[in-house]
Design a protein around this motif. Sequence first.
Motif, PDB file in Angstrom:
ATOM      1  N   ASP A  57       0.843  -1.195   0.000  1.00  0.00           N
ATOM      2  CA  ASP A  57       0.000   0.000   0.000  1.00  0.00           C
ATOM      3  C   ASP A  57       0.880   1.247   0.000  1.00  0.00           C
ATOM      4  N   PRO A  58       0.430   2.321  -0.632  1.00  0.00           N
ATOM      5  CA  PRO A  58       1.305   3.489  -0.793  1.00  0.00           C
ATOM      6  C   PRO A  58       1.660   4.179   0.514  1.00  0.00           C
ATOM      7  N   TRP A  59       0.771   4.142   1.505  1.00  0.00           N
ATOM      8  CA  TRP A  59       1.087   4.798   2.779  1.00  0.00           C
ATOM      9  C   TRP A  59       2.292   4.134   3.433  1.00  0.00           C
ATOM     10  N   SER A  60       2.324   2.803   3.438  1.00  0.00           N
ATOM     11  CA  SER A  60       3.490   2.088   3.965  1.00  0.00           C
ATOM     12  C   SER A  60       4.723   2.383   3.136  1.00  0.00           C
ATOM     13  N   TRP A  61       4.556   2.401   1.822  1.00  0.00           N
ATOM     14  CA  TRP A  61       5.703   2.569   0.920  1.00  0.00           C
ATOM     15  C   TRP A  61       6.380   3.921   1.122  1.00  0.00           C
ATOM     16  N   TYR A  62       5.583   4.983   1.188  1.00  0.00           N
ATOM     17  CA  TYR A  62       6.174   6.311   1.392  1.00  0.00           C
ATOM     18  C   TYR A  62       6.880   6.398   2.740  1.00  0.00           C
ATOM     19  N   ALA A  63       6.288   5.823   3.782  1.00  0.00           N
ATOM     20  CA  ALA A  63       6.905   5.866   5.106  1.00  0.00           C
ATOM     21  C   ALA A  63       8.224   5.101   5.122  1.00  0.00           C
ATOM     22  N   ARG A  64       8.249   3.926   4.514  1.00  0.00           N
ATOM     23  CA  ARG A  64       9.482   3.132   4.487  1.00  0.00           C
ATOM     24  C   ARG A  64      10.554   3.807   3.644  1.00  0.00           C
ATOM     25  N   LEU A  65      10.148   4.408   2.549  1.00  0.00           N
ATOM     26  CA  LEU A  65      11.108   5.093   1.690  1.00  0.00           C
ATOM     27  C   LEU A  65      11.749   6.257   2.438  1.00  0.00           C
ATOM     28  N   HIS A  66      10.952   7.039   3.133  1.00  0.00           N
ATOM     29  CA  HIS A  66      11.490   8.156   3.902  1.00  0.00           C
ATOM     30  C   HIS A  66      12.429   7.637   4.990  1.00  0.00           C
ATOM     31  N   GLY A  67      12.019   6.591   5.697  1.00  0.00           N
ATOM     32  CA  GLY A  67      12.865   6.030   6.739  1.00  0.00           C
ATOM     33  C   GLY A  67      14.175   5.495   6.200  1.00  0.00           C
ATOM     34  N   LEU A  69      15.804   6.484   3.500  1.00  0.00           N
ATOM     35  CA  LEU A  69      16.677   7.588   3.109  1.00  0.00           C
ATOM     36  C   LEU A  69      17.276   8.273   4.341  1.00  0.00           C
ATOM     37  N   CYS A  70      16.512   8.358   5.413  1.00  0.00           N
ATOM     38  CA  CYS A  70      17.056   8.917   6.652  1.00  0.00           C
ATOM     39  C   CYS A  70      18.179   8.044   7.195  1.00  0.00           C
ATOM     40  N   LEU A  71      17.966   6.732   7.211  1.00  0.00           N
ATOM     41  CA  LEU A  71      18.949   5.808   7.773  1.00  0.00           C
ATOM     42  C   LEU A  71      20.227   5.738   6.943  1.00  0.00           C
ATOM     43  N   THR A  72      20.110   5.988   5.651  1.00  0.00           N
ATOM     44  CA  THR A  72      21.281   5.885   4.763  1.00  0.00           C
ATOM     45  C   THR A  72      21.925   7.249   4.473  1.00  0.00           C
ATOM     46  N   GLY A  73      21.548   8.268   5.245  1.00  0.00           N
ATOM     47  CA  GLY A  73      22.204   9.565   5.125  1.00  0.00           C
ATOM     48  C   GLY A  73      21.887  10.328   3.864  1.00  0.00           C
ATOM     49  N   ASP A  75      19.908  12.828   3.370  1.00  0.00           N
ATOM     50  CA  ASP A  75      19.155  14.017   3.781  1.00  0.00           C
ATOM     51  C   ASP A  75      19.081  15.052   2.663  1.00  0.00           C
ATOM     52  N   ARG A  76      20.119  15.146   1.866  1.00  0.00           N
ATOM     53  CA  ARG A  76      20.118  16.135   0.784  1.00  0.00           C
ATOM     54  C   ARG A  76      18.970  15.884  -0.188  1.00  0.00           C
ATOM     55  N   GLU A  77      18.750  14.621  -0.538  1.00  0.00           N
ATOM     56  CA  GLU A  77      17.660  14.304  -1.453  1.00  0.00           C
ATOM     57  C   GLU A  77      16.301  14.553  -0.811  1.00  0.00           C
ATOM     58  N   LEU A  78      16.207  14.225   0.478  1.00  0.00           N
ATOM     59  CA  LEU A  78      14.952  14.494   1.169  1.00  0.00           C
ATOM     60  C   LEU A  78      14.652  15.988   1.165  1.00  0.00           C
ATOM     61  N   ARG A  79      15.665  16.805   1.448  1.00  0.00           N
ATOM     62  CA  ARG A  79      15.454  18.252   1.466  1.00  0.00           C
ATOM     63  C   ARG A  79      15.098  18.784   0.080  1.00  0.00           C
ATOM     64  N   GLN A  80      15.639  18.136  -0.942  1.00  0.00           N
ATOM     65  CA  GLN A  80      15.299  18.571  -2.299  1.00  0.00           C
ATOM     66  C   GLN A  80      13.818  18.344  -2.578  1.00  0.00           C
ATOM     67  N   TRP A  81      13.312  17.189  -2.177  1.00  0.00           N
ATOM     68  CA  TRP A  81      11.891  16.913  -2.372  1.00  0.00           C
ATOM     69  C   TRP A  81      11.017  17.774  -1.466  1.00  0.00           C
ATOM     70  N   GLY A  82      11.527  18.118  -0.285  1.00  0.00           N
ATOM     71  CA  GLY A  82      10.740  18.906   0.664  1.00  0.00           C
ATOM     72  C   GLY A  82      11.000  20.390   0.602  1.00  0.00           C
ATOM     73  N   ASN A  83      11.640  20.865  -0.471  1.00  0.00           N
ATOM     74  CA  ASN A  83      11.955  22.297  -0.615  1.00  0.00           C
ATOM     75  C   ASN A  83      12.692  22.830   0.615  1.00  0.00           C
ATOM     76  N   GLY A  84      13.733  22.107   1.016  1.00  0.00           N
ATOM     77  CA  GLY A  84      14.563  22.525   2.130  1.00  0.00           C
ATOM     78  C   GLY A  84      14.207  21.901   3.455  1.00  0.00           C
ATOM     79  N   ASP A  85      13.109  21.161   3.522  1.00  0.00           N
ATOM     80  CA  ASP A  85      12.639  20.536   4.756  1.00  0.00           C
ATOM     81  C   ASP A  85      12.643  19.029   4.566  1.00  0.00           C
ATOM     82  N   SER A  86      13.329  18.294   5.455  1.00  0.00           N
ATOM     83  CA  SER A  86      13.438  16.843   5.303  1.00  0.00           C
ATOM     84  C   SER A  86      12.411  16.083   6.138  1.00  0.00           C
ATOM     85  N   SER A  87      11.478  16.787   6.767  1.00  0.00           N
ATOM     86  CA  SER A  87      10.463  16.110   7.567  1.00  0.00           C
ATOM     87  C   SER A  87       9.562  15.265   6.673  1.00  0.00           C
TER      88      SER A  87
END
Length: 215
Positions: A57-67, A69-73, A75-87
Amino acid sequence: MPFTVPGHRFLFVNVPQTCGDWTRAALDLVKCQSVNGPPAEVPWLVAGNQVIAQITDPWSWYARLHGHLCLTGRDRELRQWGNGDSSFAAVLKGWTRPETVDEVPSPPGVVWAPYGPGPHPPLEGGLWSWTYRAFLGDLIAILVDQAQLIDGWSFLLARDLEAPPPELDTAGPRALYTRPLKDRVRAADRELIEHCGYQFLRPSKDASLHAWPPR
């Protein structure tokens, strides 16, 4: 990354964050050497084989993908998708409404880039749906629900699959979602959600196997 299934004319497509490592071990999959692109970009590999991928299900998939990327460092890509915010909330907005992202990564695939040179499908709707369009294109394929892997693969292999099911965490993803975030995913990925019969963090309610592409 495509794999073959010993004793069967199956070509397994390892879509990121869908328990591909579990499947490789449970089925003793054989990696297709010197092939990095998804089947949509290497159609010669598909000839004579049934393409199979796994889906959650997509809700699980997005959560696991974010987790992941956080665990593997990453953060730069996360901030790019979040317009500067990695939350999670900010990144999810980018993944489900890519038109709001100031600079979308190229290619848009996060974990799996640089798989395949493209051309990639237009980035429309949610990244979950886009990933399956990028990996499978218009190929005829079977999707196995990640929450029902034992049942799905046992049916495909015509034998009982003797392997412990993968451990799936739902508590972690559940804590990340407010009602607006749930609705955002539902709106962005509606077509594929409805095709597979998904509800929030639950197995497909219709079956363990689904046809691709959605009709």
